[in-house]
Design a protein around this motif. Sequence first.
Motif, PDB file in Angstrom:
ATOM      1  N   ARG A  39      58.048  38.339  41.961  1.00 15.75           N
ATOM      2  CA  ARG A  39      59.503  38.536  42.010  1.00 15.75           C
ATOM      3  C   ARG A  39      59.907  40.004  42.208  1.00 15.75           C
ATOM      4  O   ARG A  39      60.779  40.296  43.024  1.00 15.75           O
ATOM      5  CB  ARG A  39      60.168  37.967  40.770  1.00 15.75           C
ATOM      6  CG  ARG A  39      61.679  37.923  40.876  1.00 15.75           C
ATOM      7  CD  ARG A  39      62.314  37.221  39.699  1.00 15.75           C
ATOM      8  NE  ARG A  39      61.745  35.936  39.413  1.00 15.75           N
ATOM      9  CZ  ARG A  39      62.162  34.774  39.923  1.00 15.75           C
ATOM     10  NH1 ARG A  39      63.156  34.786  40.766  1.00 15.75           N
ATOM     11  NH2 ARG A  39      61.600  33.640  39.598  1.00 15.75           N
ATOM     12  N   PRO A  40      59.292  40.980  41.527  1.00 20.32           N
ATOM     13  CA  PRO A  40      59.713  42.368  41.763  1.00 20.32           C
ATOM     14  C   PRO A  40      59.464  42.846  43.192  1.00 20.32           C
ATOM     15  O   PRO A  40      60.202  43.667  43.714  1.00 20.32           O
ATOM     16  CB  PRO A  40      58.870  43.185  40.782  1.00 20.32           C
ATOM     17  CG  PRO A  40      58.383  42.225  39.766  1.00 20.32           C
ATOM     18  CD  PRO A  40      58.316  40.894  40.434  1.00 20.32           C
ATOM     19  N   ALA A  41      58.444  42.321  43.832  1.00 17.86           N
ATOM     20  CA  ALA A  41      58.103  42.772  45.184  1.00 17.86           C
ATOM     21  C   ALA A  41      58.634  41.843  46.266  1.00 17.86           C
ATOM     22  O   ALA A  41      58.462  42.133  47.448  1.00 17.86           O
ATOM     23  CB  ALA A  41      56.585  42.881  45.315  1.00 17.86           C
ATOM     24  N   LEU A  42      59.276  40.762  45.888  1.00 16.01           N
ATOM     25  CA  LEU A  42      59.704  39.767  46.861  1.00 16.01           C
ATOM     26  C   LEU A  42      60.637  40.311  47.941  1.00 16.01           C
ATOM     27  O   LEU A  42      60.433  40.001  49.122  1.00 16.01           O
ATOM     28  CB  LEU A  42      60.350  38.589  46.128  1.00 16.01           C
ATOM     29  CG  LEU A  42      60.161  37.217  46.741  1.00 16.01           C
ATOM     30  CD1 LEU A  42      58.712  36.956  47.058  1.00 16.01           C
ATOM     31  CD2 LEU A  42      60.697  36.149  45.817  1.00 16.01           C
ATOM     32  N   PRO A  43      61.644  41.129  47.625  1.00 13.46           N
ATOM     33  CA  PRO A  43      62.501  41.646  48.710  1.00 13.46           C
ATOM     34  C   PRO A  43      61.727  42.466  49.736  1.00 13.46           C
ATOM     35  O   PRO A  43      61.958  42.343  50.940  1.00 13.46           O
ATOM     36  CB  PRO A  43      63.527  42.521  47.981  1.00 13.46           C
ATOM     37  CG  PRO A  43      63.544  42.029  46.591  1.00 13.46           C
ATOM     38  CD  PRO A  43      62.161  41.517  46.318  1.00 13.46           C
ATOM     39  N   ARG A  44      60.795  43.278  49.271  1.00 15.59           N
ATOM     40  CA  ARG A  44      60.008  44.092  50.216  1.00 15.59           C
ATOM     41  C   ARG A  44      59.065  43.219  51.031  1.00 15.59           C
ATOM     42  O   ARG A  44      58.836  43.481  52.216  1.00 15.59           O
ATOM     43  CB  ARG A  44      59.238  45.162  49.462  1.00 15.59           C
ATOM     44  CG  ARG A  44      60.190  46.197  48.850  1.00 15.59           C
ATOM     45  CD  ARG A  44      59.430  47.280  48.215  1.00 15.59           C
ATOM     46  NE  ARG A  44      58.993  48.184  49.287  1.00 15.59           N
ATOM     47  CZ  ARG A  44      58.699  49.443  49.113  1.00 15.59           C
ATOM     48  NH1 ARG A  44      58.777  49.966  47.918  1.00 15.59           N
ATOM     49  NH2 ARG A  44      58.313  50.191  50.112  1.00 15.59           N
ATOM     50  N   LEU A  45      58.489  42.187  50.414  1.00 16.23           N
ATOM     51  CA  LEU A  45      57.600  41.297  51.151  1.00 16.23           C
ATOM     52  C   LEU A  45      58.365  40.515  52.216  1.00 16.23           C
ATOM     53  O   LEU A  45      57.895  40.371  53.349  1.00 16.23           O
ATOM     54  CB  LEU A  45      56.893  40.343  50.191  1.00 16.23           C
ATOM     55  CG  LEU A  45      55.890  40.979  49.233  1.00 16.23           C
ATOM     56  CD1 LEU A  45      55.380  39.957  48.237  1.00 16.23           C
ATOM     57  CD2 LEU A  45      54.742  41.593  50.003  1.00 16.23           C
ATOM     58  N   ILE A  46      59.540  40.014  51.867  1.00 21.66           N
ATOM     59  CA  ILE A  46      60.354  39.283  52.846  1.00 21.66           C
ATOM     60  C   ILE A  46      60.823  40.230  53.940  1.00 21.66           C
ATOM     61  O   ILE A  46      60.781  39.893  55.135  1.00 21.66           O
ATOM     62  CB  ILE A  46      61.540  38.594  52.142  1.00 21.66           C
ATOM     63  CG1 ILE A  46      61.013  37.452  51.263  1.00 21.66           C
ATOM     64  CG2 ILE A  46      62.550  38.066  53.158  1.00 21.66           C
ATOM     65  CD1 ILE A  46      62.052  36.825  50.376  1.00 21.66           C
ATOM     66  N   GLY A  47      61.263  41.429  53.566  1.00 26.02           N
ATOM     67  CA  GLY A  47      61.667  42.420  54.564  1.00 26.02           C
ATOM     68  C   GLY A  47      60.531  42.786  55.499  1.00 26.02           C
ATOM     69  O   GLY A  47      60.721  42.907  56.708  1.00 26.02           O
ATOM     70  N   GLY A  48      59.336  42.946  54.943  1.00 28.98           N
ATOM     71  CA  GLY A  48      58.172  43.245  55.775  1.00 28.98           C
ATOM     72  C   GLY A  48      57.861  42.122  56.749  1.00 28.98           C
ATOM     73  O   GLY A  48      57.487  42.362  57.896  1.00 28.98           O
ATOM     74  N   GLY A  49      58.037  40.891  56.285  1.00 24.74           N
ATOM     75  CA  GLY A  49      57.814  39.748  57.179  1.00 24.74           C
ATOM     76  C   GLY A  49      58.830  39.698  58.304  1.00 24.74           C
ATOM     77  O   GLY A  49      58.482  39.429  59.462  1.00 24.74           O
ATOM     78  N   LEU A  50      60.095  39.975  57.983  1.00 25.50           N
ATOM     79  CA  LEU A  50      61.128  39.972  59.019  1.00 25.50           C
ATOM     80  C   LEU A  50      60.930  41.115  60.013  1.00 25.50           C
ATOM     81  O   LEU A  50      61.130  40.948  61.222  1.00 25.50           O
ATOM     82  CB  LEU A  50      62.508  40.060  58.373  1.00 25.50           C
ATOM     83  CG  LEU A  50      62.937  38.820  57.576  1.00 25.50           C
ATOM     84  CD1 LEU A  50      64.260  39.067  56.878  1.00 25.50           C
ATOM     85  CD2 LEU A  50      63.006  37.606  58.475  1.00 25.50           C
ATOM     86  N   VAL A  51      60.528  42.275  59.509  1.00 23.19           N
ATOM     87  CA  VAL A  51      60.272  43.409  60.407  1.00 23.19           C
ATOM     88  C   VAL A  51      59.062  43.109  61.296  1.00 23.19           C
ATOM     89  O   VAL A  51      59.060  43.434  62.489  1.00 23.19           O
ATOM     90  CB  VAL A  51      60.072  44.705  59.586  1.00 23.19           C
ATOM     91  CG1 VAL A  51      59.536  45.824  60.439  1.00 23.19           C
ATOM     92  CG2 VAL A  51      61.388  45.121  58.955  1.00 23.19           C
ATOM     93  N   ALA A  52      58.037  42.464  60.746  1.00 25.44           N
ATOM     94  CA  ALA A  52      56.877  42.077  61.561  1.00 25.44           C
ATOM     95  C   ALA A  52      57.279  41.079  62.633  1.00 25.44           C
ATOM     96  O   ALA A  52      56.789  41.145  63.777  1.00 25.44           O
ATOM     97  CB  ALA A  52      55.784  41.489  60.671  1.00 25.44           C
ATOM     98  N   LEU A  53      58.185  40.166  62.298  1.00 22.12           N
ATOM     99  CA  LEU A  53      58.684  39.214  63.292  1.00 22.12           C
ATOM    100  C   LEU A  53      59.427  39.945  64.410  1.00 22.12           C
ATOM    101  O   LEU A  53      59.243  39.648  65.596  1.00 22.12           O
ATOM    102  CB  LEU A  53      59.593  38.195  62.619  1.00 22.12           C
ATOM    103  CG  LEU A  53      60.186  37.117  63.509  1.00 22.12           C
ATOM    104  CD1 LEU A  53      59.081  36.224  64.073  1.00 22.12           C
ATOM    105  CD2 LEU A  53      61.186  36.294  62.731  1.00 22.12           C
ATOM    106  N   GLY A  54      60.255  40.918  64.043  1.00 20.33           N
ATOM    107  CA  GLY A  54      60.966  41.703  65.050  1.00 20.33           C
ATOM    108  C   GLY A  54      60.019  42.488  65.946  1.00 20.33           C
ATOM    109  O   GLY A  54      60.211  42.559  67.166  1.00 20.33           O
TER     110      GLY A  54
END
Length: 156
Positions: A39-54
């Motif tokens: 949970r503490p790292a979830l925003p960064r993990l999701i953001g990293g996934g979206l940036v990788a998709l981009g």
Amino acid sequence: MTSSHASPGAGATPASAPPAAPARLSLLRGFARLVPFARPALPRLIGGGLVALGATMLTLAVPLVIQWVIDGPITDGDRTAVLWGVAAVFALGLAEALLVFLRRALLLTPTTEVKRGPEYAGWTCRTPHARSCGAWLRASTGRRSSSRSASTRCCR
């Protein structure tokens, strides 16, 4: 009338029976059990996934721009439009490199962070030089840095 042969499980002791296999968790239940820890790292993990998709989308756009350059300006003989295509491919490459860097920056901390606290009390130095073990790991120059891998063997 009694039988001289005992049933296979009649004389077996509970200790000789194989342990029951733990119930398998479904994939979603397994992930649900990990959510409190992530949970503490979830925003960064999701953001990293979206940036990788981009970044992947930008990578896939480069051949489309090259196809446009070949089918349009090169076929028509327009050299100035070819330069615009080259500039577009260059810009896409720079944007992709920026997104890859951003993904690495987002994911570096949550994926390499070491938790410290009472729940990790078993992972400590068990050697006489417990106080100096951390100094060996933090050293950046000299003999200590060259033997850093040997010094980490004292810690688990």
